[in-house]
Design a protein around this motif. Sequence first.
Motif, short mmCIF file in Angstrom:
data_model
loop_
_atom_site.label_atom_id
_atom_site.label_comp_id
_atom_site.label_asym_id
_atom_site.label_seq_id
_atom_site.Cartn_x
_atom_site.Cartn_y
_atom_site.Cartn_z
N GLY A 89 8.22 5.33 -0.16
CA GLY A 89 7.28 6.87 -0.38
C GLY A 89 7.03 6.96 1.19
O GLY A 89 7.60 7.05 2.12
N TRP A 90 5.68 7.44 1.33
CA TRP A 90 4.99 7.84 2.77
C TRP A 90 5.35 6.65 3.85
O TRP A 90 5.42 7.02 4.97
CB TRP A 90 3.47 8.13 2.48
CG TRP A 90 2.69 6.94 2.44
CD1 TRP A 90 2.52 6.69 0.97
CD2 TRP A 90 1.94 6.27 3.10
NE1 TRP A 90 1.33 5.48 1.20
CE2 TRP A 90 1.26 5.30 2.68
CE3 TRP A 90 1.95 6.22 4.62
CZ2 TRP A 90 0.65 4.19 3.08
CZ3 TRP A 90 1.40 5.03 5.03
CH2 TRP A 90 0.49 4.01 4.40
N LYS A 91 5.44 5.47 3.36
CA LYS A 91 5.64 4.35 4.20
C LYS A 91 6.87 4.35 4.94
O LYS A 91 7.27 4.11 5.98
CB LYS A 91 5.48 2.79 3.60
CG LYS A 91 4.19 2.58 3.27
CD LYS A 91 3.91 1.25 2.70
CE LYS A 91 2.55 0.86 2.06
NZ LYS A 91 2.54 -0.04 1.30
N SER A 92 7.85 4.80 4.12
CA SER A 92 9.31 4.92 4.76
C SER A 92 9.03 6.30 5.84
O SER A 92 9.90 6.26 6.78
CB SER A 92 10.39 5.13 3.66
OG SER A 92 10.02 6.53 2.95
N GLN A 93 8.49 7.27 5.28
CA GLN A 93 8.44 8.41 6.18
C GLN A 93 7.61 8.08 7.65
O GLN A 93 8.11 8.65 8.64
CB GLN A 93 7.52 9.56 5.68
CG GLN A 93 8.25 10.39 4.48
CD GLN A 93 9.43 11.12 4.89
OE1 GLN A 93 9.43 11.82 5.76
NE2 GLN A 93 10.48 10.70 4.27
N LEU A 94 6.99 7.50 7.58
CA LEU A 94 5.86 6.59 8.77
C LEU A 94 7.00 5.87 9.67
O LEU A 94 6.88 5.95 10.84
CB LEU A 94 4.75 5.88 8.35
CG LEU A 94 3.77 5.38 9.65
CD1 LEU A 94 3.29 6.76 10.40
CD2 LEU A 94 2.81 4.47 8.85
N LEU A 95 7.84 5.10 8.87
CA LEU A 95 8.74 4.23 9.70
C LEU A 95 9.72 5.15 10.51
O LEU A 95 10.21 4.78 11.64
CB LEU A 95 9.73 3.54 8.72
CG LEU A 95 10.66 2.71 9.44
CD1 LEU A 95 10.15 1.60 10.27
CD2 LEU A 95 11.53 2.04 8.36
N ILE A 96 10.42 6.19 9.47
CA ILE A 96 11.15 7.28 10.43
C ILE A 96 10.51 8.14 11.53
O ILE A 96 11.29 8.20 12.44
CB ILE A 96 11.76 8.26 9.22
CG1 ILE A 96 12.87 7.51 8.48
CG2 ILE A 96 12.44 9.43 9.95
CD1 ILE A 96 13.05 8.28 7.27
N LEU A 97 9.23 8.28 11.28
CA LEU A 97 8.53 9.17 12.25
C LEU A 97 8.45 7.98 13.52
O LEU A 97 8.60 8.51 14.74
CB LEU A 97 7.13 9.31 11.79
CG LEU A 97 6.22 10.17 12.98
CD1 LEU A 97 6.82 11.46 13.72
CD2 LEU A 97 4.92 10.35 12.45
N THR A 98 7.89 6.90 13.37
CA THR A 98 7.52 5.84 14.33
C THR A 98 8.93 5.58 15.17
O THR A 98 8.93 5.70 16.40
CB THR A 98 7.01 4.63 13.83
OG1 THR A 98 5.92 4.88 13.34
CG2 THR A 98 6.57 3.76 14.97
#
Length: 197
Positions: A89-98
């Motif tokens: 979920g949001w963790k994968s979005q944070l990974l992509i953003l980072t």
Amino acid sequence: MWWHYVLVFVGAFIFDVVPIPFPPAFSIMVFLQIMFGLNIWWVVVLGVAGSILGRYVLTLYIPLLADKIFKPQKNKEVQFLGEKMQEKGWKSQLLILTYSLLPLPTTPLFLAGGMARLKPIQMIPAFFVGKFISDAVAVHLGNFAAKNVNEMISASLSWKSISSLILGILLIAALLFIDWFALLEKKKFVLNFKIWK
């Protein structure tokens, strides 16, 4: 003069639609901004739009290309990896953003997402934010560096640029040659080089 901005969009698109580690799109953005004395913010906006479209198209055609050149087992492994990424979920979005904020090639990220058949909407929003920030910084720094062309040329052949290219190639190799089923399910690291049809 408007066609210079079209070149920025098209250049960024071409740099980000190819499935191999290519120079980052901001490099063509910086080059065109310096060469034609373009407005920095228009360069950033149009360049990021071209990059987003390029990555979107990449995620659409890479599954077809992967089906033609890789064995079905490798495609299943990468799809499994994508399913694991969706679960976060949001963790994968944070990974992509980072990842998008770092000075690393994003080609491996979108190759993995495309091969895993992730929907572009699952990757593009976080990529857009990271890409906009990192490209704005890069174009502004490029404009500043234009006043010191000799240092800029030597920096393009620096250990940082060469290591970034090598890291991009290693990330693609990891995506392709690591047996992701064995690693994620059995916690066993296995390399498989027999992935081609």
